[in-house]
Design a protein around this motif. Structure first.
Motif, PDB file in Angstrom:
ATOM      1  N   ALA A 157      -1.693  14.422   6.303  1.00  0.00           N
ATOM      2  CA  ALA A 157      -2.372  15.097   5.272  1.00  0.00           C
ATOM      3  C   ALA A 157      -2.594  14.281   4.358  1.00  0.00           C
ATOM      4  CB  ALA A 157      -2.346  16.449   5.147  1.00  0.00           C
ATOM      5  N   TRP A 158      -1.510  13.983   3.642  1.00  0.00           N
ATOM      6  CA  TRP A 158      -1.240  13.118   2.518  1.00  0.00           C
ATOM      7  C   TRP A 158      -1.810  11.850   2.528  1.00  0.00           C
ATOM      8  CZ3 TRP A 158       1.744   8.836   1.765  1.00  0.00           C
ATOM      9  CH2 TRP A 158       1.770   8.347   0.372  1.00  0.00           C
ATOM     10  N   LEU A 159      -1.426  11.035   3.723  1.00  0.00           N
ATOM     11  CA  LEU A 159      -2.047   9.615   3.934  1.00  0.00           C
ATOM     12  C   LEU A 159      -3.815   9.986   3.723  1.00  0.00           C
ATOM     13  CD1 LEU A 159      -0.080   8.244   6.956  1.00  0.00           C
ATOM     14  CD2 LEU A 159      -0.324   7.078   4.438  1.00  0.00           C
ATOM     15  N   ARG A 160      -4.181  10.880   4.162  1.00  0.00           N
ATOM     16  CA  ARG A 160      -5.698  11.104   4.261  1.00  0.00           C
ATOM     17  C   ARG A 160      -6.025  11.018   2.959  1.00  0.00           C
ATOM     18  NH1 ARG A 160      -5.577  15.731   9.049  1.00  0.00           N
ATOM     19  NH2 ARG A 160      -5.600  14.418  10.769  1.00  0.00           N
ATOM     20  N   SER A 161      -5.487  12.092   2.185  1.00  0.00           N
ATOM     21  CA  SER A 161      -5.776  12.007   0.793  1.00  0.00           C
ATOM     22  C   SER A 161      -5.733  10.671  -0.113  1.00  0.00           C
ATOM     23  CB  SER A 161      -5.064  13.115   0.157  1.00  0.00           C
ATOM     24  OG  SER A 161      -3.716  12.574  -0.191  1.00  0.00           O
ATOM     25  N   GLN A 162      -4.739   9.775   0.213  1.00  0.00           N
ATOM     26  CA  GLN A 162      -4.523   8.719  -0.316  1.00  0.00           C
ATOM     27  C   GLN A 162      -5.471   7.710  -0.175  1.00  0.00           C
ATOM     28  OE1 GLN A 162      -2.255   8.314  -2.720  1.00  0.00           O
ATOM     29  NE2 GLN A 162      -2.397  10.453  -2.646  1.00  0.00           N
ATOM     30  N   TRP A 207       0.867  -1.125  -0.153  1.00  0.00           N
ATOM     31  CA  TRP A 207       0.004  -0.104   0.020  1.00  0.00           C
ATOM     32  C   TRP A 207       0.787   1.164  -0.060  1.00  0.00           C
ATOM     33  CZ3 TRP A 207      -1.138   4.601   2.282  1.00  0.00           C
ATOM     34  CH2 TRP A 207      -2.527   4.927   1.857  1.00  0.00           C
ATOM     35  N   LEU A 208       1.765   1.100   0.936  1.00  0.00           N
ATOM     36  CA  LEU A 208       2.495   2.711   1.264  1.00  0.00           C
ATOM     37  C   LEU A 208       3.532   3.081   0.019  1.00  0.00           C
ATOM     38  CD1 LEU A 208       3.154   5.102   2.924  1.00  0.00           C
ATOM     39  CD2 LEU A 208       4.479   3.763   4.313  1.00  0.00           C
ATOM     40  N   MET A 209       4.509   2.095  -0.330  1.00  0.00           N
ATOM     41  CA  MET A 209       5.354   2.296  -1.414  1.00  0.00           C
ATOM     42  C   MET A 209       5.065   2.390  -2.549  1.00  0.00           C
ATOM     43  SD  MET A 209       8.233   2.582   0.630  1.00  0.00           S
ATOM     44  CE  MET A 209       9.073   2.999  -0.882  1.00  0.00           C
ATOM     45  N   PRO A 210       4.094   2.036  -3.121  1.00  0.00           N
ATOM     46  CA  PRO A 210       3.403   2.287  -4.567  1.00  0.00           C
ATOM     47  C   PRO A 210       3.192   3.698  -4.642  1.00  0.00           C
ATOM     48  CG  PRO A 210       2.946  -0.028  -3.865  1.00  0.00           C
ATOM     49  CD  PRO A 210       3.332   0.748  -2.562  1.00  0.00           C
ATOM     50  N   ARG A 211       2.600   4.289  -3.371  1.00  0.00           N
ATOM     51  CA  ARG A 211       1.990   5.735  -3.542  1.00  0.00           C
ATOM     52  C   ARG A 211       3.102   6.590  -3.083  1.00  0.00           C
ATOM     53  NH1 ARG A 211      -1.992   2.153  -2.061  1.00  0.00           N
ATOM     54  NH2 ARG A 211      -3.984   2.721  -2.770  1.00  0.00           N
ATOM     55  N   MET A 212       4.227   6.224  -2.371  1.00  0.00           N
ATOM     56  CA  MET A 212       5.120   7.232  -2.037  1.00  0.00           C
ATOM     57  C   MET A 212       5.939   8.090  -2.942  1.00  0.00           C
ATOM     58  SD  MET A 212       5.611   7.411   1.316  1.00  0.00           S
ATOM     59  CE  MET A 212       7.015   8.393   1.403  1.00  0.00           C
TER      60      MET A 212
END
Length: 291
Positions: A283-288, A109-114
């Motif tokens: 804030a970025w996590l919430r947007s994702q 989840w996390l790394m594909p969006r970083m």
């Protein structure tokens, strides 16, 4: 150092400001207090030290030689303190944002969006530490942790990122000749579980499946489980957030959906640690999560 002999910090600050400005009024304005409060602090300091530090001079004040010596040393001392605080804050702002998370969440989840985060905030360095062990954010100096559970962790601010929706998934090739829609349709297939995630047994049992009759294979990490499922070695119960992209790409096929509302992935943070980099990442996590 005998702290009992050292006057109160407000009194020392009031006197230093008054001596530097040669004015109770301007000292009061700088420290955002009343002129009477400055005068009271100075008089209390004089009584404690047994020395005259300030002399009224018309509408202003004058500083005695003893007062000047003390004011100069206080000025130097306060500057040393201010520099130490500035250095600490600069170090805090410049050090990487330290994130602890599970290997599965980091990989799937996390790394594909970083890449999106770094494109938006290239000035923020992020250190991501995957692991299954419980971390102490204060002791281990992590700014944030993303963990699976109920979010009921004392002393931490916990914010739900993804809820407890689970998908039962398998490789499309493994399931190509099947029209499975529930767990009872796939009881004969191998079931892959992470050794640390056997609480999902309750999900299986809530669907009326006898866990003891299921062909279970245990793997060391959830990352290995997902890799094995993609390789066609069996089916798995996964958090929706970890596999929905794989399903969208056709690498996995969703068989059915289960729900465990009390569980999910939570963002945990220390209440008193809230530097700008943390706020931006949160804030970025919430947007994702919304996308």
């Amino acid at each position: 150092m005998d702290w009992k002999k050292i006057p109160s910090l407000p009194a020392l600050r009031a006197f230093e400001a008054a001596a530097r400005h040669r004015s109770f009024t301007r000292a009061a304005s700088e420290l955002n207090v009343t002129q009477a409060a400055i005068a009271q602090h100075v008089r209390a300091l004089e009584r404690q030290l047994g020395e005259v530090l300030v002399i009224r001079d018309g509408r202003g004040i004058d500083i005695t030689s003893t007062g000047r010596d003390l004011a100069e040393q206080l000025f130097d001392g306060f500057n040393i303190i201010a520099q130490a605080i500035d250095d600490l804050l600069r170090h805090t702002e410049e050090r990487p944002l330290a994130i602890a998370t599970t290997p599965g969440f980091a990989t799937n989840w996390l790394m594909p969006r970083m890449g999106g985060f770094w494109a938006k905030h290239p000035e923020i360095n992020v250190s991501i530490t995957p692991g299954l062990d419980t971390v102490d954010l204060r002791k281990d100096r992590f700014d944030l942790a993303i963990r699976y559970g109920t979010g009921d962790w004392p002393g931490l601010n916990c914010e739900l990122l993804t809820d407890g929706q689970f998908w039962v998934v398998g490789q499309p090739e493994l399931l190509k000749a099947r029209a499975d829609t529930c767990l009872s349709d796939i009881v004969e297939l191998p079931w892959l579980f992470d050794e640390a995630m056997l609480e999902r047994r309750s999900l299986v049992e809530s669907e009326g499946i006898d866990f003891e009759t299921v062909n279970v294979k245990l793997l060391a990490t959830n990352t290995l489980v997902i890799s094995a499922v993609k390789a066609g070695m069996g089916i798995a119960i996964q958090s929706k957030s970890l596999v929905e992209d794989d399903v969208a790409r056709g690498e996995l096929r969703k068989i059915c959906q289960l729900h465990q509302p009390e569980y999910g992935y939570y963002l945990a943070s220390i209440p008193e640690r809230d530097r700008p980099a943390i706020r931006k990442f949160r804030a970025w996590l919430r947007s994702q999560v919304k996308t």
